[in-house]
Design a protein around this motif. Structure first.
Motif, PDB file in Angstrom:
ATOM      1  N   LYS A 116      30.491  47.869  48.194  1.00  0.00           N
ATOM      2  CA  LYS A 116      29.833  48.378  46.930  1.00  0.00           C
ATOM      3  C   LYS A 116      30.767  48.067  45.744  1.00  0.00           C
ATOM      4  CE  LYS A 116      27.013  51.879  49.315  1.00  0.00           C
ATOM      5  NZ  LYS A 116      26.539  53.271  49.390  1.00  0.00           N
ATOM      6  N   VAL A 117      31.983  47.782  45.745  1.00  0.00           N
ATOM      7  CA  VAL A 117      32.834  47.526  44.808  1.00  0.00           C
ATOM      8  C   VAL A 117      32.316  45.840  44.046  1.00  0.00           C
ATOM      9  CG1 VAL A 117      35.264  46.979  44.025  1.00  0.00           C
ATOM     10  CG2 VAL A 117      34.911  48.841  45.521  1.00  0.00           C
ATOM     11  N   PRO A 118      32.054  45.983  42.955  1.00  0.00           N
ATOM     12  CA  PRO A 118      31.559  44.731  42.378  1.00  0.00           C
ATOM     13  C   PRO A 118      32.737  43.793  41.981  1.00  0.00           C
ATOM     14  CG  PRO A 118      31.669  46.378  40.627  1.00  0.00           C
ATOM     15  CD  PRO A 118      31.998  47.031  42.008  1.00  0.00           C
ATOM     16  N   ALA A 119      33.555  43.334  42.905  1.00  0.00           N
ATOM     17  CA  ALA A 119      34.609  42.312  42.990  1.00  0.00           C
ATOM     18  C   ALA A 119      34.732  41.397  44.167  1.00  0.00           C
ATOM     19  CB  ALA A 119      35.822  43.108  42.600  1.00  0.00           C
ATOM     20  N   THR A 120      35.015  40.156  43.835  1.00  0.00           N
ATOM     21  CA  THR A 120      35.152  39.480  45.131  1.00  0.00           C
ATOM     22  C   THR A 120      36.629  38.579  44.947  1.00  0.00           C
ATOM     23  OG1 THR A 120      34.189  37.590  44.053  1.00  0.00           O
ATOM     24  CG2 THR A 120      32.781  38.875  45.393  1.00  0.00           C
ATOM     25  N   ASN A 121      37.238  38.768  43.831  1.00  0.00           N
ATOM     26  CA  ASN A 121      38.706  38.066  43.579  1.00  0.00           C
ATOM     27  C   ASN A 121      39.691  39.048  42.808  1.00  0.00           C
ATOM     28  OD1 ASN A 121      38.163  37.608  40.997  1.00  0.00           O
ATOM     29  ND2 ASN A 121      36.747  35.828  41.542  1.00  0.00           N
ATOM     30  N   ALA A 122      40.774  38.646  42.692  1.00  0.00           N
ATOM     31  CA  ALA A 122      41.807  39.535  42.028  1.00  0.00           C
ATOM     32  C   ALA A 122      41.314  39.640  40.540  1.00  0.00           C
ATOM     33  CB  ALA A 122      43.119  38.820  42.144  1.00  0.00           C
ATOM     34  N   LYS A 123      40.861  38.714  39.739  1.00  0.00           N
ATOM     35  CA  LYS A 123      40.679  38.847  38.464  1.00  0.00           C
ATOM     36  C   LYS A 123      39.502  39.675  38.333  1.00  0.00           C
ATOM     37  CE  LYS A 123      39.221  36.249  34.277  1.00  0.00           C
ATOM     38  NZ  LYS A 123      38.971  34.777  33.532  1.00  0.00           N
ATOM     39  N   GLU A 124      38.431  39.902  38.880  1.00  0.00           N
ATOM     40  CA  GLU A 124      37.070  40.696  39.021  1.00  0.00           C
ATOM     41  C   GLU A 124      37.557  42.194  39.391  1.00  0.00           C
ATOM     42  OE1 GLU A 124      33.630  37.416  40.076  1.00  0.00           O
ATOM     43  OE2 GLU A 124      34.199  38.892  41.732  1.00  0.00           O
ATOM     44  N   VAL A 146      46.584  42.683  53.551  1.00  0.00           N
ATOM     45  CA  VAL A 146      45.189  42.286  52.722  1.00  0.00           C
ATOM     46  C   VAL A 146      44.890  43.357  51.848  1.00  0.00           C
ATOM     47  CG1 VAL A 146      44.511  40.530  54.288  1.00  0.00           C
ATOM     48  CG2 VAL A 146      43.784  42.786  54.544  1.00  0.00           C
ATOM     49  N   LEU A 147      44.399  43.384  50.918  1.00  0.00           N
ATOM     50  CA  LEU A 147      43.745  44.244  49.929  1.00  0.00           C
ATOM     51  C   LEU A 147      42.324  44.148  50.208  1.00  0.00           C
ATOM     52  CD1 LEU A 147      44.670  45.458  46.174  1.00  0.00           C
ATOM     53  CD2 LEU A 147      42.291  45.218  47.277  1.00  0.00           C
ATOM     54  N   VAL A 148      41.796  45.307  50.757  1.00  0.00           N
ATOM     55  CA  VAL A 148      40.234  45.419  51.284  1.00  0.00           C
ATOM     56  C   VAL A 148      39.759  46.536  50.180  1.00  0.00           C
ATOM     57  CG1 VAL A 148      40.388  44.404  53.391  1.00  0.00           C
ATOM     58  CG2 VAL A 148      40.724  46.673  53.430  1.00  0.00           C
ATOM     59  N   VAL A 149      38.359  46.047  49.943  1.00  0.00           N
ATOM     60  CA  VAL A 149      37.471  46.908  49.317  1.00  0.00           C
ATOM     61  C   VAL A 149      36.170  47.465  50.185  1.00  0.00           C
ATOM     62  CG1 VAL A 149      38.299  46.014  47.028  1.00  0.00           C
ATOM     63  CG2 VAL A 149      36.341  45.115  48.014  1.00  0.00           C
ATOM     64  N   ASN A 150      35.678  48.356  49.682  1.00  0.00           N
ATOM     65  CA  ASN A 150      34.242  48.630  50.045  1.00  0.00           C
ATOM     66  C   ASN A 150      33.309  47.733  49.346  1.00  0.00           C
ATOM     67  OD1 ASN A 150      31.312  50.003  49.384  1.00  0.00           O
ATOM     68  ND2 ASN A 150      32.429  51.223  51.475  1.00  0.00           N
ATOM     69  N   THR A 154      45.510  33.841  48.665  1.00  0.00           N
ATOM     70  CA  THR A 154      46.572  34.539  48.376  1.00  0.00           C
ATOM     71  C   THR A 154      46.658  35.263  46.710  1.00  0.00           C
ATOM     72  OG1 THR A 154      48.139  32.910  47.358  1.00  0.00           O
ATOM     73  CG2 THR A 154      48.160  33.212  49.900  1.00  0.00           C
ATOM     74  N   PHE A 155      47.364  36.348  46.741  1.00  0.00           N
ATOM     75  CA  PHE A 155      47.397  36.827  45.426  1.00  0.00           C
ATOM     76  C   PHE A 155      48.220  36.022  44.391  1.00  0.00           C
ATOM     77  CE2 PHE A 155      45.813  40.388  47.547  1.00  0.00           C
ATOM     78  CZ  PHE A 155      44.962  40.960  46.553  1.00  0.00           C
ATOM     79  N   VAL A 156      49.147  35.250  45.121  1.00  0.00           N
ATOM     80  CA  VAL A 156      49.871  34.198  44.301  1.00  0.00           C
ATOM     81  C   VAL A 156      49.140  33.261  43.461  1.00  0.00           C
ATOM     82  CG1 VAL A 156      51.962  32.390  44.603  1.00  0.00           C
ATOM     83  CG2 VAL A 156      52.009  34.453  45.822  1.00  0.00           C
ATOM     84  N   GLU A 157      48.146  32.512  44.594  1.00  0.00           N
ATOM     85  CA  GLU A 157      47.368  31.435  43.742  1.00  0.00           C
ATOM     86  C   GLU A 157      46.248  31.956  42.717  1.00  0.00           C
ATOM     87  OE1 GLU A 157      44.236  29.896  46.777  1.00  0.00           O
ATOM     88  OE2 GLU A 157      45.817  30.628  48.070  1.00  0.00           O
ATOM     89  N   GLN A 158      46.183  33.505  43.019  1.00  0.00           N
ATOM     90  CA  GLN A 158      45.052  34.107  42.019  1.00  0.00           C
ATOM     91  C   GLN A 158      45.729  34.482  40.732  1.00  0.00           C
ATOM     92  OE1 GLN A 158      41.602  36.304  43.892  1.00  0.00           O
ATOM     93  NE2 GLN A 158      42.926  36.662  45.710  1.00  0.00           N
ATOM     94  N   GLY A 159      47.158  34.111  40.460  1.00  0.00           N
ATOM     95  CA  GLY A 159      47.848  34.689  39.200  1.00  0.00           C
ATOM     96  C   GLY A 159      48.614  35.734  39.309  1.00  0.00           C
ATOM     97  N   ILE A 203      39.992  41.014  48.970  1.00  0.00           N
ATOM     98  CA  ILE A 203      40.015  40.410  47.728  1.00  0.00           C
ATOM     99  C   ILE A 203      41.069  39.448  47.711  1.00  0.00           C
ATOM    100  CG2 ILE A 203      40.836  41.248  45.457  1.00  0.00           C
ATOM    101  CD1 ILE A 203      38.150  42.073  45.992  1.00  0.00           C
ATOM    102  N   GLY A 204      42.145  39.733  48.641  1.00  0.00           N
ATOM    103  CA  GLY A 204      43.149  38.826  48.675  1.00  0.00           C
ATOM    104  C   GLY A 204      44.271  38.871  49.795  1.00  0.00           C
ATOM    105  N   ILE A 205      45.225  38.018  50.015  1.00  0.00           N
ATOM    106  CA  ILE A 205      46.187  38.266  51.005  1.00  0.00           C
ATOM    107  C   ILE A 205      47.617  38.292  50.393  1.00  0.00           C
ATOM    108  CG2 ILE A 205      46.308  35.964  51.894  1.00  0.00           C
ATOM    109  CD1 ILE A 205      46.624  37.113  54.805  1.00  0.00           C
ATOM    110  N   ALA A 206      48.368  39.228  50.730  1.00  0.00           N
ATOM    111  CA  ALA A 206      49.633  39.269  49.882  1.00  0.00           C
ATOM    112  C   ALA A 206      50.773  38.580  50.632  1.00  0.00           C
ATOM    113  CB  ALA A 206      50.072  40.650  50.014  1.00  0.00           C
ATOM    114  N   THR A 207      50.457  37.331  51.006  1.00  0.00           N
ATOM    115  CA  THR A 207      51.305  36.398  51.569  1.00  0.00           C
ATOM    116  C   THR A 207      51.770  35.404  50.541  1.00  0.00           C
ATOM    117  OG1 THR A 207      49.674  35.106  52.627  1.00  0.00           O
ATOM    118  CG2 THR A 207      51.044  36.883  53.949  1.00  0.00           C
ATOM    119  N   SER A 208      52.711  34.582  50.667  1.00  0.00           N
ATOM    120  CA  SER A 208      53.381  33.612  49.795  1.00  0.00           C
ATOM    121  C   SER A 208      52.263  32.432  49.991  1.00  0.00           C
ATOM    122  CB  SER A 208      54.731  33.081  50.045  1.00  0.00           C
ATOM    123  OG  SER A 208      55.017  32.649  51.255  1.00  0.00           O
ATOM    124  N   GLN A 209      51.766  31.937  51.169  1.00  0.00           N
ATOM    125  CA  GLN A 209      50.870  30.996  51.361  1.00  0.00           C
ATOM    126  C   GLN A 209      49.674  31.414  52.325  1.00  0.00           C
ATOM    127  OE1 GLN A 209      53.615  28.178  53.295  1.00  0.00           O
ATOM    128  NE2 GLN A 209      53.974  27.169  51.395  1.00  0.00           N
TER     129      GLN A 209
END
Length: 327
Positions: free
Chosen positions: A137-145, A131-135, A241-246, A225-231
């Protein structure tokens, strides 16, 4: 076809259980009351550490001896593997390793061992989601942000890893490449220190094995932010998943497996492999693995040997593409 494969796997596991009982009892008598040492070239709180300690009691029962787990992090995992390499080939010293072990030759100018000749692959046990994780305080909740945030930082955002050239370093580099952004790498001496500074805000993001960060995600100390699996995985069904996030190319499998020193007799390799199959088939271990999100499918020793060779070639290409210089 799937039913046939499942049936074959079940038959192999039943055969392994029989082998574990026969060969294991003979070896147990010969080894007396000695302890089996499992060396982890990873820090406490890493994914491999969480998995191994979960299976520790079942492994002890399957091997017929007490099992102690020793964390020996350092040099990106080289020190722990070196301990296994230097051990006597008597089945009493084993290692549980991750992708890192096959990345070594590509990121280090010199190694105190040769993975082709000094290590005996015993089993590839399965893989754990990254998984990709953030502190928070980082102003993002998904891959696009998050991608927009990194672009706004102009390469000045910091990401952490458990060491230069480790799978967590490469996993983050792969994300940056897929998203078309840049960030500054800060290597740590293990996952534990990495997570401490990530939670403290000294670094802004990292990739990590799901089992090592589950509690921090639940408490809110970290945000995924997301998980690096295919499903999506059952252990974290709400995590996209990051796949479904583009980002269709961002899929990372952080595998883990069991190794021994060179010269380990074939009979011991089969016995230990059978014990690993038995331990991970334990109902309590299976339940824990599912909760952690781990996918278990213990390979044969023969498959483990070819897998190691294939993975070394694979990561040599990834390291070159990421532009990581050997140190």
């Amino acid at each position: 076809m799937k039913n046939i494969q499942t049936r074959r796997q079940t038959l192999r596991q039943l055969g392994a259980l029989t082998l574990a009982g026969a060969a294991g009892s003979a070896w147990a008598q010969a080894a007396g009351d000695k302890t089996v040492r499992i060396v982890l070239p990873n820090a406490v709180s890493s994914g491999v550490d969480t998995i191994t300690r979960t299976a520790q009691n079942a492994l002890s029962k399957a091997l017929g001896h007490p099992v102690v787990v020793e964390n020996q992090p350092g040099a990106g995992g080289v020190l722990g593997v070196q301990t296994v390499v230097r051990a006597a080939p008597d089945g009493l010293t084993l290692g549980v390793v991750s992708n890192n072990v096959v990345i070594f030759p590509s990121v280090l100018k010199s190694l105190p061992f040769d993975l082709h000749t000094d290590v005996t692959p015993i089993a590839i046990c399965g893989y754990t989601p990254v998984v990709l994780v953030v502190n928070p305080k980082v102003p993002a909740t998904n891959a696009k942000e998050f991608t927009a945030f990194l672009k706004s930082k102009n390469g000045e955002a910091n990401f952490a890893s458990g060491g230069n050239g480790t799978i967590l370093h490469l996993a983050a580099e792969m994300f940056l490449d897929e998203a078309g952004v840049k960030a500054r790498h800060i290597p740590y001496k293990g996952v534990g220190p990495m997570l401490t500074d990530l939670i403290g805000g000294q670094v802004e993001f990292a990739t990590a094995a799901l089992p090592s960060v589950q509690q921090h995600l639940k408490s809110g100390a970290l945000r995924a932010i997301g998980i690096a699996t295919s499903q999506r995985v059952p252990a974290a069904p709400d995590l996209p998943t990051f796949v479904e996030q583009g980002l269709p190319g961002y899929v990372v499998e952080a595998w883990f497996g069991v190794i021994g020193p060179k010269g380990l007799p074939a009979a011991d390799v089969k016995r230990i492999n059978a014990a690993v199959v038995t331990a991970f088939a334990d109902p309590g271990v299976m339940e824990a693995m599912a909760k952690q999100g781990n996918v278990i499918n213990v390979s044969t020793p023969e498959r483990a040997q070819t897998f190691f060779k294939d993975e070394m070639l694979k990561y040599a290409k990834l390291v070159k593409k990421a532009g990581i210089e050997a140190q």
